[in-house]
Design a protein around this motif. Structure first.
Motif, PDB file in Angstrom:
ATOM      1  N   PRO A  56       0.823  -1.209   0.000  1.00 42.50           N
ATOM      2  CA  PRO A  56       0.000   0.000   0.000  1.00 42.50           C
ATOM      3  C   PRO A  56       0.855   1.255   0.000  1.00 42.50           C
ATOM      4  N   ALA A  57       0.353   2.319  -0.569  1.00 40.18           N
ATOM      5  CA  ALA A  57       1.069   3.590  -0.589  1.00 40.18           C
ATOM      6  C   ALA A  57       1.468   3.992   0.825  1.00 40.18           C
ATOM      7  N   GLY A  58       2.701   4.457   0.994  1.00 40.61           N
ATOM      8  CA  GLY A  58       3.205   4.866   2.296  1.00 40.61           C
ATOM      9  C   GLY A  58       3.837   3.748   3.094  1.00 40.61           C
ATOM     10  N   PHE A  59       3.888   2.549   2.516  1.00 37.47           N
ATOM     11  CA  PHE A  59       4.395   1.393   3.254  1.00 37.47           C
ATOM     12  C   PHE A  59       5.799   1.613   3.791  1.00 37.47           C
ATOM     13  N   LEU A  60       6.726   2.001   2.923  1.00 42.62           N
ATOM     14  CA  LEU A  60       8.125   2.085   3.351  1.00 42.62           C
ATOM     15  C   LEU A  60       8.312   3.161   4.413  1.00 42.62           C
ATOM     16  N   GLU A  61       7.647   4.285   4.250  1.00 43.02           N
ATOM     17  CA  GLU A  61       7.741   5.357   5.245  1.00 43.02           C
ATOM     18  C   GLU A  61       7.332   4.851   6.630  1.00 43.02           C
ATOM     19  N   HIS A  62       6.220   4.134   6.693  1.00 41.06           N
ATOM     20  CA  HIS A  62       5.716   3.701   7.994  1.00 41.06           C
ATOM     21  C   HIS A  62       6.458   2.485   8.529  1.00 41.06           C
ATOM     22  N   ALA A  63       6.924   1.618   7.651  1.00 44.29           N
ATOM     23  CA  ALA A  63       7.726   0.480   8.111  1.00 44.29           C
ATOM     24  C   ALA A  63       9.008   0.962   8.771  1.00 44.29           C
ATOM     25  N   VAL A  64       9.618   1.999   8.191  1.00 47.64           N
ATOM     26  CA  VAL A  64      10.844   2.544   8.753  1.00 47.64           C
ATOM     27  C   VAL A  64      10.553   3.331  10.021  1.00 47.64           C
ATOM     28  N   SER A  65       9.488   4.136  10.011  1.00 47.29           N
ATOM     29  CA  SER A  65       9.134   4.932  11.185  1.00 47.29           C
ATOM     30  C   SER A  65       8.965   4.052  12.406  1.00 47.29           C
ATOM     31  N   GLU A  66       8.293   2.927  12.229  1.00 48.01           N
ATOM     32  CA  GLU A  66       8.008   2.064  13.378  1.00 48.01           C
ATOM     33  C   GLU A  66       9.184   1.186  13.754  1.00 48.01           C
ATOM     34  N   ASN A  67       9.819   0.581  12.775  1.00 55.71           N
ATOM     35  CA  ASN A  67      10.808  -0.461  13.063  1.00 55.71           C
ATOM     36  C   ASN A  67      12.236   0.045  13.123  1.00 55.71           C
ATOM     37  N   VAL A  68      12.470   1.275  12.680  1.00 56.12           N
ATOM     38  CA  VAL A  68      13.833   1.820  12.722  1.00 56.12           C
ATOM     39  C   VAL A  68      13.880   3.058  13.620  1.00 56.12           C
TER      40      VAL A  68
END
Length: 605
Positions: free
Chosen positions: A161-173
């Motif tokens: 989904p759009a925004g996936f990488l931004e939020h995956a990094v925000s949470e997990n990094v």
């Protein structure tokens, strides 16, 4: 959160879930232990074999029932051409057969278990190549094992989904260290599995402890109704941002009459904010997206499956299930707003909140993972924030000072322990825990205070219907008795290569130790083949400028590639890089960077 006798409406004779969790079973892994390259066990299917027994006194019977359902592991047929690997990790991996290979949906937490799951599929269905990957959303248990199923260098579509990488990094990094540390409490992964320890999280058994990876998406889903064909398989997508994850999507396979609900409708009440920490989710939007899924897809679906738990078969059953989940989140949202608008605070609302009987007594709406209590507080937080409006709560003492003040007010440590014991004897474990926590923070060297608090935590854990509440209480008790459990997974370690250059610089900026950097002034130009960045250290903040102009000179200019930047951050030699200016500037920047602590204290100061 209570015991069986507090919920007389639950239908213990209903075996529908037990029938559905067995349906389509094909086989399971031959070796119960899945290992990493060093031979360490990262998942053990035998670890939860004890769940075949009747519920013991140390586990809430409702949570025991849910955990028994979760313990079923192996490869299952969902419908023609769609299979699921379940019980080999916290989440499910779904495998869809296409014209030439398979589409993998949500490749689990870690590479080793994902590879084992794919091998299990191939053992029964043939050695078909992976031709596409779909991430349903941006949580690590839905992408972390991707390199276990995608061959190195393979050029295949990776859909998200759009925004996936931004939020995956925000949470997990960005917040990864704190989240993974709290995640040790959340999943209970380091607890011994058994009736007095880990039984499950309610959403799954627990998380695997293998190698986490991330391959960035190559195809974004940007709108509801977007249709894509992957390896000959038609898929229609529905974006559901801000529901169970900031970036999430459901999708429908029209030619197979199968609906994937991601993690938006599972067989429990989910979290509106997780105990490990996350952005507060939108219960109102969540409910509306579920209603949209009914309207868009349900009438044409014969089976609905999700990223956790077991599928639901039959159009009428699917509509009933999704409708109940829709009503659950709508009721939590609307009634919390009603009550806060007449002056109740989050804890006050949580204490009086009751679900309608039809939801209270539905197995799929029980609070095994989310709870009514902490979800109500999440809705309050989303609208009004952390402050309840009472000036007495505006500038409270931090835990150590508050603990000392409370203990002194009660009359010292011995008096505090005695008063806590009175509350334990009266069955008031909740206030006993508050008193004893003050005692521990006031006198962290007191073995007696730690032991007393651990005993109370343990009893609270044994009674909890919610899997993550149980895990928090029992991990807290363990650490009070034995010291900090080491975090099993290095946050972000396997994700670095997928980060954008912007995100890499963000990870540097949040490591700057502000007070140490107050008096430093420096600038570095980072020149990449495709663009240039300027980082300026000013007043303890690292200012990052993408596409920075080259019309004035920085203290240092480095000409490099993204892999070289990652190598530099991993300890590589700056002298080997093409540069202009003083390399000592880079060392000055490195000198003000702090290291996160993956094993910080939680139940002690």
């Amino acid at each position: 959160m209570g015991f069986i006798d507090e919920h007389p409406g639950l239908d213990w004779a209903d075996r529908t879930d037990f029938e559905n969790v067995e349906r389509g079973f094909i086989g399971t892994v031959e070796d119960p232990k899945i290992r990493n390259a060093n031979g360490d066990v990262v998942w053990d299917t035998e670890r939860f074999a004890f769940l075949s027994a009747d519920a013991p006194a140390t586990v809430n019977p409702s949570l025991w029932r849910q955990s028994q359902l979760l313990q079923k592991h192996g490869l299952f047929e969902v419908t023609d051409g769609i299979y699921q690997v379940r019980g080999l990790d916290l989440s499910n991996m779904t495998i869809v057969e296409g014209d030439t290979g398979v589409i993998v949906i949500d490749p689990l937490v870690s590479n080793e278990v994902a590879a084992a799951g794919l091998a299990l599929y191939r053992a029964h269905r043939g050695d078909r190549p992976v031709t596409a990957v779909i991430y349903t959303h941006s949580h690590v248990d839905h992408f972390g094992g991707v390199e276990g199923v995608v061959p190195d260098g393979a050029q295949i579509p990776i859909v998200a989904p759009a925004g996936f990488l931004e939020h995956a990094v925000s949470e997990n990094v960005y917040a990864g260290t704190a989240m993974f540390r709290r995640g040790m409490y959340h999943t209970g992964a380091a607890l011994p599995a058994g009736p007095e320890g880990l039984v499950s999280t309610g959403l799954g058994l627990t998380a695997s402890t293998g190698t986490v990876s991330l391959l960035p998406p190559t195809l974004d889903i940007t709108e509801t109704g977007q249709e894509e064909t992957l390896d000959g398989v038609r898929i229609v997508f529905q974006l559901t941002p801000g529901t169970e994850a900031p970036a999430e999507m459901n999708f429908f396979f029209p030619d197979r009459r199968a609906l994937c609900l991601a993690e938006n409708a599972t067989h429990n009440l989910h979290n509106l904010v997780t105990l490990r920490g996350a952005e507060v989710r939108d219960a109102r939007g969540w409910s509306r997206y579920l209603n949209e899924a009914i309207r868009l897809f349900a009438a044409d679906a014969d089976v609905a499956f999700a990223s956790h738990h077991w599928p639901t078969w039959g159009t009428d059953a699917i509509v009933e299930f999704i409708s109940g989940q829709r009503d659950l989140y709508a009721y939590l949202h609307d009634q919390t707003l009603r009550l806060l608008n007449v002056g109740f605070t989050g804890p006050e609302i949580a204490e009086q909140f009751t679900l309608p009987p039809a939801l209270e007594n539905a197995w799929h709406a029980r609070g095994y993972y989310g709870s009514v209590s902490h979800n109500v507080k999440a809705v309050y937080q989303r609208y009004l924030g952390w402050f309840d409006g009472n000036p007495a709560h505006l500038w409270e003492l931090p835990p150590e000072q508050a603990g000392a003040a409370y203990v002194d007010a009660i009359g010292g440590l011995d008096a505090t322990l005695a008063k806590a014991a009175e509350h334990v004897a009266a069955g008031d474990l909740r206030f006993a825990a508050q008193l004893l926590s003050h005692a521990v923070f006031a006198e962290p060297g007191s073995a007696e205070a730690k032991r007393a608090l651990a005993d109370v935590f343990e009893q609270l854990g044994y009674g909890a219907e919610n899997g993550t509440w149980r895990n928090f209480y029992l991990v807290g008790a363990h650490e009070l008795r034995n010291g900090v459990l080491k975090t099993a997974i290095a946050p972000g370690a396997g994700m670095a290569a997928a980060l954008t250059i912007d995100q890499i610089f963000d990870t540097i900026a949040i490591r700057v130790d502000g007070p140490r950097a107050w008096d430093e002034r420096l600038s570095i130009d980072w020149v990449f083949p495709e663009t240039r960045y300027r980082t300026t250290l000013s007043n303890g903040a690292l200012i990052v400028e993408p596409d920075a102009p080259a019309n004035d000179h920085a203290d240092l200019e480095l000409r490099l590639t993204k892999p070289q930047l990652l190598g530099l951050l991993a300890g590589g030699r700056a002298e080997e890089l093409d540069h202009t200016g003083d390399l000592a500037v880079l060392q000055r920047l490195v000198g003000v960077l702090g290291d996160p602590d993956p094993d910080f204290d939680i139940v002690t100061p």
